[in-house]
Design a protein around this motif. Structure first.
Motif, PDB file in Angstrom:
ATOM      1  N   THR A 280       5.906  29.436  33.431  1.00  0.00           N
ATOM      2  CA  THR A 280       5.878  30.445  32.368  1.00  0.00           C
ATOM      3  C   THR A 280       7.283  30.730  31.862  1.00  0.00           C
ATOM      4  O   THR A 280       8.215  30.889  32.653  1.00  0.00           O
ATOM      5  CB  THR A 280       5.247  31.749  32.898  1.00  0.00           C
ATOM      6  OG1 THR A 280       3.915  31.472  33.320  1.00  0.00           O
ATOM      7  CG2 THR A 280       5.221  32.841  31.841  1.00  0.00           C
TER       8      THR A 280
ATOM      9  N   SER B  40       4.839  36.061  27.009  1.00  0.00           N
ATOM     10  CA  SER B  40       3.970  36.032  25.841  1.00  0.00           C
ATOM     11  C   SER B  40       2.930  34.940  26.020  1.00  0.00           C
ATOM     12  O   SER B  40       3.226  33.863  26.539  1.00  0.00           O
ATOM     13  CB  SER B  40       4.807  35.754  24.588  1.00  0.00           C
ATOM     14  OG  SER B  40       3.999  35.734  23.444  1.00  0.00           O
ATOM     15  N   THR B  41       1.731  35.232  25.614  1.00  0.00           N
ATOM     16  CA  THR B  41       0.684  34.219  25.604  1.00  0.00           C
ATOM     17  C   THR B  41      -0.052  34.305  24.272  1.00  0.00           C
ATOM     18  O   THR B  41      -0.409  35.395  23.819  1.00  0.00           O
ATOM     19  CB  THR B  41      -0.285  34.373  26.802  1.00  0.00           C
ATOM     20  OG1 THR B  41      -1.262  33.342  26.755  1.00  0.00           O
ATOM     21  CG2 THR B  41      -0.969  35.707  26.825  1.00  0.00           C
ATOM     22  N   LEU B  42      -0.179  33.186  23.614  1.00  0.00           N
ATOM     23  CA  LEU B  42      -0.814  33.107  22.303  1.00  0.00           C
ATOM     24  C   LEU B  42      -0.202  34.107  21.327  1.00  0.00           C
ATOM     25  O   LEU B  42      -0.890  34.695  20.503  1.00  0.00           O
ATOM     26  CB  LEU B  42      -2.328  33.331  22.427  1.00  0.00           C
ATOM     27  CG  LEU B  42      -3.065  32.349  23.336  1.00  0.00           C
ATOM     28  CD1 LEU B  42      -4.507  32.774  23.514  1.00  0.00           C
ATOM     29  CD2 LEU B  42      -2.982  30.937  22.794  1.00  0.00           C
ATOM     30  N   GLY B  43       1.118  34.324  21.453  1.00  0.00           N
ATOM     31  CA  GLY B  43       1.821  35.230  20.555  1.00  0.00           C
ATOM     32  C   GLY B  43       1.692  36.699  20.903  1.00  0.00           C
ATOM     33  O   GLY B  43       2.176  37.546  20.157  1.00  0.00           O
ATOM     34  N   ASN B  44       1.050  37.020  22.018  1.00  0.00           N
ATOM     35  CA  ASN B  44       0.863  38.406  22.423  1.00  0.00           C
ATOM     36  C   ASN B  44       1.787  38.743  23.594  1.00  0.00           C
ATOM     37  O   ASN B  44       1.632  38.196  24.675  1.00  0.00           O
ATOM     38  CB  ASN B  44      -0.590  38.644  22.842  1.00  0.00           C
ATOM     39  CG  ASN B  44      -1.549  38.390  21.705  1.00  0.00           C
ATOM     40  OD1 ASN B  44      -1.442  38.999  20.660  1.00  0.00           O
ATOM     41  ND2 ASN B  44      -2.466  37.473  21.911  1.00  0.00           N
TER      42      ASN B  44
END
Length: 68
Positions: free
Chosen positions: A25, A48-52
């Motif tokens: 990550t 961040s994951t998928l821009g979140n």
């Protein structure tokens, strides 16, 4: 920054930090302790994951969540 937050007891936080590191990550803020030795001492990490953006905090006791 607007973000989703999650609070865990410290052992669960540490396990999550290790799993995220092992998975490669990329952290916005790597796992670290804030306010060491003070009321409200907490461990935190941002990624961040998928821009979140997601913040995960860890406390030795959830009773310390709102300590100042």
């Amino acid at each position: 920054m607007p973000h989703f937050g999650l609070v865990l007891e410290l052992p669960a936080w540490q396990a999550m930090a290790e799993r995220l590191r092992a998975a490669g990550t990329e952290f916005i803020l790597p796992p670290q302790v804030r306010y060491a030795g003070e009321p409200g001492e907490q461990w935190t990490m941002f990624f961040s994951t998928l821009g979140n953006p997601i913040e995960v905090k860890g406390f030795t006791s959830l009773a310390g969540l709102y300590a100042r």
